[in-house]
Design an enzyme around this catalytic site. Structure first.
Site, PDB file in Angstrom:
ATOM      1  N   ASP A  47       0.835  -1.217   0.000  1.00  0.00           N
ATOM      2  CA  ASP A  47       0.000   0.000   0.000  1.00  0.00           C
ATOM      3  C   ASP A  47       0.860   1.254   0.000  1.00  0.00           C
ATOM      4  OD1 ASP A  47       0.723  -0.350   2.708  1.00  0.00           O
ATOM      5  OD2 ASP A  47      -1.280   0.190   3.480  1.00  0.00           O
ATOM      6  N   SER A  78     -12.425   4.010  28.164  1.00  0.00           N
ATOM      7  CA  SER A  78     -12.548   2.708  27.502  1.00  0.00           C
ATOM      8  C   SER A  78     -13.189   1.702  28.446  1.00  0.00           C
ATOM      9  CB  SER A  78     -11.153   2.225  27.083  1.00  0.00           C
ATOM     10  OG  SER A  78     -11.116   0.825  26.978  1.00  0.00           O
ATOM     11  N   GLY A 144      -2.977  -6.343  19.062  1.00  0.00           N
ATOM     12  CA  GLY A 144      -1.673  -6.977  18.871  1.00  0.00           C
ATOM     13  C   GLY A 144      -1.726  -8.228  18.021  1.00  0.00           C
ATOM     14  N   GLY A 146      -2.459  -8.221  14.783  1.00  0.00           N
ATOM     15  CA  GLY A 146      -2.284  -7.893  13.374  1.00  0.00           C
ATOM     16  C   GLY A 146      -3.602  -7.774  12.639  1.00  0.00           C
ATOM     17  N   LEU A 147      -4.675  -7.490  13.372  1.00  0.00           N
ATOM     18  CA  LEU A 147      -6.003  -7.413  12.755  1.00  0.00           C
ATOM     19  C   LEU A 147      -6.531  -5.974  12.735  1.00  0.00           C
ATOM     20  CD1 LEU A 147      -7.517 -10.664  14.351  1.00  0.00           C
ATOM     21  CD2 LEU A 147      -6.425 -10.394  12.107  1.00  0.00           C
ATOM     22  N   SER A 148      -5.607  -5.034  12.884  1.00  0.00           N
ATOM     23  CA  SER A 148      -5.918  -3.608  12.738  1.00  0.00           C
ATOM     24  C   SER A 148      -6.879  -3.071  13.788  1.00  0.00           C
ATOM     25  CB  SER A 148      -6.471  -3.297  11.348  1.00  0.00           C
ATOM     26  OG  SER A 148      -5.459  -3.392  10.417  1.00  0.00           O
ATOM     27  N   SER A 149      -6.612  -3.397  15.031  1.00  0.00           N
ATOM     28  CA  SER A 149      -7.424  -2.794  16.090  1.00  0.00           C
ATOM     29  C   SER A 149      -7.225  -1.279  16.107  1.00  0.00           C
ATOM     30  CB  SER A 149      -7.084  -3.402  17.446  1.00  0.00           C
ATOM     31  OG  SER A 149      -5.726  -3.191  17.755  1.00  0.00           O
ATOM     32  N   ASP A 194      -5.445  -0.368   5.918  1.00  0.00           N
ATOM     33  CA  ASP A 194      -6.266  -0.798   7.061  1.00  0.00           C
ATOM     34  C   ASP A 194      -7.460   0.132   7.258  1.00  0.00           C
ATOM     35  OD1 ASP A 194      -4.159  -2.528   7.272  1.00  0.00           O
ATOM     36  OD2 ASP A 194      -3.264  -1.550   9.013  1.00  0.00           O
TER      37      ASP A 194
HETATM   38  C1  GLA Z   1       0.168  -2.552   8.391  1.00  0.00           C
HETATM   39  C2  GLA Z   1      -0.040  -1.140   7.868  1.00  0.00           C
HETATM   40  C3  GLA Z   1      -0.677  -1.165   6.478  1.00  0.00           C
HETATM   41  C4  GLA Z   1       0.105  -2.083   5.543  1.00  0.00           C
HETATM   42  C5  GLA Z   1       0.359  -3.440   6.198  1.00  0.00           C
HETATM   43  C6  GLA Z   1       1.252  -4.306   5.362  1.00  0.00           C
HETATM   44  O1  GLA Z   1      -1.055  -3.180   8.606  1.00  0.00           O
HETATM   45  O2  GLA Z   1      -0.885  -0.415   8.733  1.00  0.00           O
HETATM   46  O3  GLA Z   1      -0.757   0.139   5.961  1.00  0.00           O
HETATM   47  O4  GLA Z   1       1.286  -1.486   5.121  1.00  0.00           O
HETATM   48  O5  GLA Z   1       0.943  -3.296   7.480  1.00  0.00           O
HETATM   49  O6  GLA Z   1       0.635  -4.639   4.174  1.00  0.00           O
END
Ligand code: GLA
Length: 404
Positions: A47, A78, A144, A146-149, A194
């Site tokens: 990205d 929270s 933590g 890797g699921l974009s919290s 994300d």
């Molecule tokens: C993280 C970053 C994203 C992207 C991914 C790897 O999630 O927030 O912008 O770069 O790593 O694809």
């Protein structure tokens, strides 16, 4: 065993959060908003190279109950996390402008409230009429993993603030606001994937996002129709090397693009790859190879999806993992073990998802082999002495919006 997907939310969550809002902040919430976490199917670490990505939104979401305030104060609490923020919105400053870190700085810098404060700061900085507000956050996206919290938190606050203050901003603008909050206020140089996934996904689809053109396409994604599932294997490790390594990868891609005299590595066509590899510094060559081949793989994966070639899609996933492991060097032993065990248990494809160095892997697997996959991953981790992983099923869900 796999856990049922939870955190999808609905009336019950909203009502409970409104009650909690009243208890913690006093007064009534004006509404409840939510934004999901994501997995990325393919298109990793591209990205920030203006590439193509293919994430989808998870059912797991972060909720924000919110109410506007007339006195210009921002109060953040929270359900799960300690601490909070009490400050005037006019006092918010990013670190680069002298916003102090740690407790008592009044800027939220240095803890989870920075993601919230950052979104409010960016909106105001862009001239939007955002005033004071009370916010109670209920985060249901595993942190933590890797699921974009973090994107879910930013986007939940962004949609809440946009609605409360009547901002007429399209989803991709709000995604950019959220990304800028993370870049400039939290200080993480992430790309836009994300936040776009959290804002713009729709149920039953993967989001094909062309970062260079900004064009988004909803690609039907229904593996269950072929009796397949997407399993998310949370390794439950997060290696601290990851943060510096992410910035390092962004940097080496930028330097390689400069050496090639192109705006971004998106401009390197697969046919020109060999020539490009000869013209970049030796240490950058594998990075460039990953980015160029990964962007091409997204195209191949989408083409496979469109012809319902799930085996082909799975092969692209696994090839992506190999490239991330060997060329981009952002995997780790736990992610590699998860991928290997998933493939050994019959997965059609498997790969790390997100930034890497821990977090989660995903696997595309036949429904009737899911238990085998879970058992295989668990026994592999046990044999290697790794922490017990957690497996959930993921189904493409709706993006951010008001839920109550
Ligand atoms: C993280 C970053 C994203 C992207 C991914 C790897 O999630 O927030 O912008 O770069 O790593 O694809």
């Amino acid at each position: 065993m796999t856990e049922p997907v939870d955190g999808a939310g609905g009336d019950d969550e909203s009502a409970a959060l409104r009650d909690a809002f009243h208890g913690q902040l006093g007064g009534q919430a004006a509404g409840v908003w939510a934004a999901p976490g994501r997995v990325n199917l393919i298109g990793e670490h591209v990205d920030y190279n203006e590439g193509l990505v293919l994430p989808f939104a998870l059912a797991q979401r972060t909720y924000a109950a919110a109410a506007p305030r007339k006195d210009g104060w921002l109060r953040v609490r929270s359900v799960q996390l300690r601490g909070g923020l009490d400050t005037q919105v006019s006092r918010l400053r990013p670190p680069a402008e002298g916003g102090s870190g740690g407790d008592g700085g009044g800027n939220g810098n240095g803890d989870w409230t920075a993601y919230v404060a950052g979104v409010v700061w960016v909106l105001r900085e862009q001239g939007h009429p955002v005033g004071g507000l009370d916010l109670l956050i209920d985060g249901r996206v595993p942190v933590g993993a890797g699921l974009s919290s973090s994107a879910a938190l930013e986007c939940a606050v962004a949609v809440a603030a946009a609605d409360l203050f009547g901002l007429d901003l399209p989803a991709d603008d709000l995604a950019r606001v959220a990304q800028r909050a993370e870049n400039d206020y939290v200080g993480v140089p992430c790309g836009l994937m994300d936040q776009m996934a959290s804002m713009s996904s729709t149920a039953g689809h993967a989001l094909l996002f062309d970062v260079r053109s900004g064009v988004v396409e909803q690609v039907p994604f229904s593996p269950q129709d072929a009796d397949l599932r997407v399993a998310v294997i949370d390794t439950r490790v997060k290696h601290s090397v990851g943060e510096g390594a992410y910035a390092d990868r962004v940097d080496s891609c930028e330097r390689a693009a400069q050496a090639l005299k192109v705006a971004s590595l998106r401009d390197v066509a697969p046919a020109a790859l060999a020539d490009a590899l000869a013209r970049v510094p030796a240490d950058a060559a594998p990075r460039v190879r990953h980015v160029v081949t990964e962007i091409a793989r997204v195209g191949e994966a989408v083409a496979a999806l469109r012809r319902e070639d799930w085996a082909g899609f799975g092969r692209a996933m696994t090839a992506s993992h190999v490239s991330l492991r060997d060329d981009f060097e952002v995997s780790c032993v736990e992610l590699d073990a998860a991928v290997e065990a998933a493939l050994a248990a019959g997965a059609l494809g498997a790969r790390m998802t997100g930034a890497g160095f821990g977090g989660s892997a995903i696997a595309l697997v036949a429904q009737d082999r899911l238990d085998e996959l879970v058992a295989g991953v668990q026994s592999s981790f046990a044999a290697k002495g790794y922490r017990e992983p957690k497996v959930i099923q993921a189904a493409p869900s709706e993006g951010a919006g008001r839920v109550g």
